[in-house]
Write a protein that holds these residues in place. Sequence first.
Motif, PDB file in Angstrom:
ATOM      1  N   ARG A 170      42.121  -5.291 -37.806  1.00 33.19           N
ATOM      2  CA  ARG A 170      42.989  -6.474 -37.740  1.00 33.19           C
ATOM      3  C   ARG A 170      42.211  -7.767 -37.820  1.00 33.19           C
ATOM      4  NH1 ARG A 170      47.881  -6.963 -36.961  1.00 33.19           N
ATOM      5  NH2 ARG A 170      47.697  -8.607 -35.414  1.00 33.19           N
ATOM      6  N   ARG A 171      40.972  -7.769 -37.395  1.00 29.72           N
ATOM      7  CA  ARG A 171      40.137  -8.973 -37.475  1.00 29.72           C
ATOM      8  C   ARG A 171      39.432  -9.093 -38.826  1.00 29.72           C
ATOM      9  NH1 ARG A 171      38.803 -11.375 -32.422  1.00 29.72           N
ATOM     10  NH2 ARG A 171      39.561 -10.125 -30.696  1.00 29.72           N
ATOM     11  N   GLY A 172      39.641  -8.128 -39.696  1.00 31.17           N
ATOM     12  CA  GLY A 172      38.992  -8.161 -41.005  1.00 31.17           C
ATOM     13  C   GLY A 172      37.512  -7.840 -40.923  1.00 31.17           C
ATOM     14  N   GLU A 173      37.098  -7.074 -39.916  1.00 31.07           N
ATOM     15  CA  GLU A 173      35.686  -6.780 -39.710  1.00 31.07           C
ATOM     16  C   GLU A 173      35.262  -5.422 -40.260  1.00 31.07           C
ATOM     17  OE1 GLU A 173      35.223  -7.460 -35.529  1.00 31.07           O
ATOM     18  OE2 GLU A 173      35.284  -9.630 -35.786  1.00 31.07           O
ATOM     19  N   HIS A 174      36.173  -4.706 -40.888  1.00 32.04           N
ATOM     20  CA  HIS A 174      35.780  -3.468 -41.562  1.00 32.04           C
ATOM     21  C   HIS A 174      35.139  -3.836 -42.890  1.00 32.04           C
ATOM     22  CE1 HIS A 174      38.433  -0.161 -39.585  1.00 32.04           C
ATOM     23  NE2 HIS A 174      37.851  -0.919 -38.694  1.00 32.04           N
ATOM     24  N   SER A 195      47.171  -8.387 -41.981  1.00 36.93           N
ATOM     25  CA  SER A 195      46.375  -9.066 -40.952  1.00 36.93           C
ATOM     26  C   SER A 195      44.912  -9.225 -41.351  1.00 36.93           C
ATOM     27  CB  SER A 195      46.475  -8.304 -39.635  1.00 36.93           C
ATOM     28  OG  SER A 195      45.970  -6.987 -39.779  1.00 36.93           O
ATOM     29  N   HIS A 196      44.334  -8.215 -41.971  1.00 37.58           N
ATOM     30  CA  HIS A 196      42.914  -8.316 -42.321  1.00 37.58           C
ATOM     31  C   HIS A 196      42.668  -9.386 -43.379  1.00 37.58           C
ATOM     32  CE1 HIS A 196      44.455  -5.484 -45.302  1.00 37.58           C
ATOM     33  NE2 HIS A 196      43.441  -5.829 -46.060  1.00 37.58           N
ATOM     34  N   LEU A 240      41.361 -17.144 -42.782  1.00 37.24           N
ATOM     35  CA  LEU A 240      41.045 -18.071 -41.689  1.00 37.24           C
ATOM     36  C   LEU A 240      39.546 -18.244 -41.537  1.00 37.24           C
ATOM     37  CD1 LEU A 240      43.562 -17.023 -38.889  1.00 37.24           C
ATOM     38  CD2 LEU A 240      43.515 -19.176 -40.147  1.00 37.24           C
ATOM     39  N   ALA A 241      38.817 -17.140 -41.646  1.00 42.97           N
ATOM     40  CA  ALA A 241      37.355 -17.194 -41.509  1.00 42.97           C
ATOM     41  C   ALA A 241      36.743 -17.990 -42.654  1.00 42.97           C
ATOM     42  CB  ALA A 241      36.781 -15.790 -41.456  1.00 42.97           C
ATOM     43  N   ALA A 242      37.290 -17.848 -43.863  1.00 45.54           N
ATOM     44  CA  ALA A 242      36.758 -18.576 -45.018  1.00 45.54           C
ATOM     45  C   ALA A 242      37.001 -20.081 -44.855  1.00 45.54           C
ATOM     46  CB  ALA A 242      37.392 -18.074 -46.302  1.00 45.54           C
TER      47      ALA A 242
END
Length: 177
Positions: A65-69, A160-161, A167-169
């Motif tokens: 969900r945090r896009g950390e995969h 979500s990812h 958002l991170a970008a």
Amino acid sequence: MTKSPFSPLYVLMEILSGLALIGIAGVILADVGLRFVGGQVPASDDFSGYGLVAVLFLGLAPAYRRGEHIRVGLLVDRLGGPVRHGLEVVLLGLATVGITWAAFWSGRLAYDSWRFHDVAQGLVPVPLWMPQLSMVVGLTVFALALAEDLLRAAKGGTPSHLAQAALAADAAPTFER
């Protein structure tokens, strides 16, 4: 991050994963400390392995969900618009089916371990269904997160990812002059 009615469940998975990591550190530190005085923690390597399984599997859904995969987007990242969205929906569907299948069979494995009273072959005879349960719970919650994103994407929303990556970008520092 994308709002979800399951957010408390994902936070719980993060907490449990973190506690398992702390447990691994505790077992290893206790074992190292006891070796200085001629002792040891029985089956410390087994318990550390069980903790590692818990860390990895319980952390699957929150990391996703945090896009950390790690995603290999060689094809998807080159596409845009409705084609990319359609491919994301198809890929989310395949991932949901695959992870749900894995959750079912890991649940079946844990159930059979419980039913047949399987125990670990190490120094401490731990019933195997106990460490296997973290695998079942982690995969089930991961399947739920994927299904939730599949439903969101099928309705035209952003998974979500991808929302987290966007958002991170936006928050990433730029070094342009």
